[in-house]
Design a protein around this motif. Structure first.
Motif, mmCIF file in Angstrom:
data_model
loop_
_atom_site.group_PDB
_atom_site.id
_atom_site.type_symbol
_atom_site.label_atom_id
_atom_site.label_comp_id
_atom_site.label_asym_id
_atom_site.label_seq_id
_atom_site.Cartn_x
_atom_site.Cartn_y
_atom_site.Cartn_z
ATOM 1 N N THR A 165 -7.097 46.363 -6.016
ATOM 2 C CA THR A 165 -7.199 45.342 -4.962
ATOM 3 C C THR A 165 -7.835 45.956 -3.719
ATOM 4 O OG1 THR A 165 -4.931 45.890 -4.276
ATOM 5 C CG2 THR A 165 -5.204 43.980 -5.721
ATOM 6 N N GLU A 166 -8.380 45.103 -2.873
ATOM 7 C CA GLU A 166 -9.010 45.540 -1.626
ATOM 8 C C GLU A 166 -7.945 45.715 -0.541
ATOM 9 O OE1 GLU A 166 -12.339 46.150 -0.857
ATOM 10 O OE2 GLU A 166 -12.608 46.058 -3.040
ATOM 11 N N ALA A 167 -8.084 46.750 0.247
ATOM 12 C CA ALA A 167 -7.148 46.964 1.367
ATOM 13 C C ALA A 167 -7.300 45.839 2.389
ATOM 14 C CB ALA A 167 -7.433 48.305 2.023
ATOM 15 N N ASP A 168 -6.177 45.396 2.953
ATOM 16 C CA ASP A 168 -6.250 44.473 4.096
ATOM 17 C C ASP A 168 -5.062 44.743 5.011
ATOM 18 O OD1 ASP A 168 -3.965 42.685 3.473
ATOM 19 O OD2 ASP A 168 -5.210 42.005 1.799
ATOM 20 N N ALA A 169 -5.135 44.205 6.209
ATOM 21 C CA ALA A 169 -4.138 44.534 7.247
ATOM 22 C C ALA A 169 -2.730 44.102 6.843
ATOM 23 C CB ALA A 169 -4.534 43.880 8.570
ATOM 24 N N LEU A 170 -2.602 42.928 6.200
ATOM 25 C CA LEU A 170 -1.278 42.455 5.800
ATOM 26 C C LEU A 170 -0.673 43.378 4.749
ATOM 27 C CD1 LEU A 170 1.099 40.520 5.674
ATOM 28 C CD2 LEU A 170 -0.247 39.046 4.150
ATOM 29 N N MET A 171 -1.439 43.712 3.704
ATOM 30 C CA MET A 171 -0.890 44.586 2.663
ATOM 31 C C MET A 171 -0.597 45.982 3.221
ATOM 32 S SD MET A 171 0.427 44.875 -0.233
ATOM 33 C CE MET A 171 0.027 43.469 -1.255
ATOM 34 N N ASP A 172 -1.418 46.464 4.143
ATOM 35 C CA ASP A 172 -1.123 47.753 4.797
ATOM 36 C C ASP A 172 0.256 47.710 5.461
ATOM 37 O OD1 ASP A 172 -3.404 49.154 4.098
ATOM 38 O OD2 ASP A 172 -4.490 48.675 5.946
ATOM 39 N N ALA A 173 0.527 46.593 6.153
ATOM 40 C CA ALA A 173 1.821 46.447 6.858
ATOM 41 C C ALA A 173 2.967 46.347 5.860
ATOM 42 C CB ALA A 173 1.785 45.215 7.764
ATOM 43 N N ILE A 174 2.737 45.653 4.736
ATOM 44 C CA ILE A 174 3.769 45.525 3.698
ATOM 45 C C ILE A 174 4.075 46.898 3.088
ATOM 46 C CG2 ILE A 174 4.196 44.621 1.365
ATOM 47 C CD1 ILE A 174 2.755 42.015 2.287
ATOM 48 N N ILE A 175 3.026 47.653 2.790
ATOM 49 C CA ILE A 175 3.233 48.991 2.207
ATOM 50 C C ILE A 175 4.020 49.872 3.183
ATOM 51 C CG2 ILE A 175 2.106 51.128 1.427
ATOM 52 C CD1 ILE A 175 -0.218 49.345 0.377
ATOM 53 N N ASP A 176 3.625 49.861 4.457
ATOM 54 C CA ASP A 176 4.319 50.700 5.451
ATOM 55 C C ASP A 176 5.799 50.338 5.536
ATOM 56 O OD1 ASP A 176 2.184 52.304 6.165
ATOM 57 O OD2 ASP A 176 1.478 50.927 7.711
ATOM 58 N N ASN A 177 6.104 49.031 5.529
ATOM 59 C CA ASN A 177 7.494 48.601 5.611
ATOM 60 C C ASN A 177 8.266 48.984 4.352
ATOM 61 O OD1 ASN A 177 9.804 46.466 5.352
ATOM 62 N ND2 ASN A 177 9.179 46.399 7.488
ATOM 63 N N THR A 178 7.591 48.889 3.213
ATOM 64 C CA THR A 178 8.233 49.174 1.925
ATOM 65 C C THR A 178 8.571 50.655 1.766
ATOM 66 O OG1 THR A 178 7.060 47.311 0.915
ATOM 67 C CG2 THR A 178 7.959 48.974 -0.599
ATOM 68 N N LEU A 179 7.687 51.523 2.227
ATOM 69 C CA LEU A 179 7.890 52.973 2.046
ATOM 70 C C LEU A 179 9.234 53.431 2.605
ATOM 71 C CD1 LEU A 179 4.309 54.362 2.809
ATOM 72 C CD2 LEU A 179 5.461 54.280 0.585
ATOM 73 N N GLY A 180 9.637 52.862 3.723
ATOM 74 C CA GLY A 180 10.915 53.242 4.335
ATOM 75 C C GLY A 180 12.127 52.728 3.576
#
Length: 298
Positions: free
Chosen positions: A244-259
């Motif tokens: 999939t292509e990177a986008d700002a929403l998925m970036d934010a979801i990944i960051d929140n998920t990692l924690g």
């Protein structure tokens, strides 16, 4: 060269950042180096991994603790929780007065069935009680929609909220979209959180492949730490693996998920004891002490 053991892992739902530890294990070659050949199967629709475990056509399945209880079998075993988010009901802030005044409200859900609705209403009831008001069951309508909660709220002004929401997805997306919302989760309503994922197997599979499964857990712990310590690498692995292509929403979801990823992954009967009590209390599923304890007995 160590011998290779094949293990099949089925996911509970479509591939998403919750599954990053497994994605990392495959992408980095860490599973392979540990002598494991891991196949990750992503369901294309509703999928019963519990039945697949019982007929031994898979080795490992990922699912939520509620479903673990609902599909209880004497040979079912939980290997440990690897991810836990905040889950609950996302309410439009403009609708909070309607809730507090016990006026009719409409809540969309991807599973408007009696059992699921009962849990959603229980969350609202406990929230109301904690805040000194009460609500009537016939004033809360659960409306069948799909999993695109935020889009549904934006497109249908008659909806006051959404049920079966997870903060690392819907909370992040609602924030990204500038929605004014209240997220009624276990921090605001006194109920045991159940928005988490356990790795599951059976006695028979574990006995046959114990060393490989133990290694799988050990490597997955290492991969979780890798993802948390190297978020940039985690982002890249997710986009590469999911194509999939990177986008700002998925970036934010990944960051929140990692924690929200958990190590070490280990069987823990105490973790869901309060959830077991609530599910029995509202007549969803009742397990005896012996049945409950057996789920974590390896």
């Amino acid at each position: 060269m160590q011998p290779t053991t094949k293990l099949t892992l089925t996911l509970e739902w479509f591939l998403n950042p919750d599954h990053l530890p497994f994605i990392a294990g495959v992408t980095t070659g860490a599973y392979e180096q540990a002598g494991l050949d891991i196949t990750i199967i992503e369901p294309d629709d509703h999928y019963d991994g519990f039945a697949e475990l019982q007929n031994q056509s898979i080795d490992l399945h990922v699912n939520e603790p509620i479903h673990l209880f609902e599909h209880y079998a004497p040979n079912l075993r939980a290997l440990g929780c690897f991810f836990e988010t905040d889950g609950g009901i996302l309410m439009q802030r403009a609708s909070m007065d309607k809730l507090k005044n016990n006026q009719p409200i409409r809540i969309c859900t991807p599973a408007a069935e009696e059992k699921t609705n009962r849990i959603g209403f229980e969350i609202l009831t406990r929230y109301a009680k904690k805040n000194g008001f009460s609500i009537s069951r016939d004033n809360v309508s659960f409306v069948q929609k799909d999993f695109y909660h935020i889009k549904n709220l934006q497109e249908d002004p008659s909806l006051d909220g959404a049920w079966l929401c997870f903060y690392n997805f819907e909370g992040v997306e609602a924030t990204h979209e500038g929605l004014e919302f209240e997220f009624i989760d276990q921090h605001l309503s006194p109920y045991p959180n159940f928005s988490a994922l356990e790795i599951l197997t059976t006695d028979e599979i574990y006995s046959a492949k114990k060393d490989a499964i133990d290694t799988f857990i050990q490597v997955t712990n290492q991969m979780t730490e890798l993802c948390k310590n190297e978020p940039t690498t985690a982002h890249r692995m997710y986009y590469d693996y999911s194509k999939t292509e990177a986008d700002a929403l998925m970036d934010a979801i990944i960051d929140n998920t990692l924690g929200r990823l958990i190590t070490p992954i280990k069987p823990d009967a105490n973790k869901w004891e309060e959830l077991r009590e609530m599910l029995a209390e509202i007549d969803i599923v009742t397990l005896t002490d012996e049945q409950y304890q057996s789920l974590w007995a390896l």
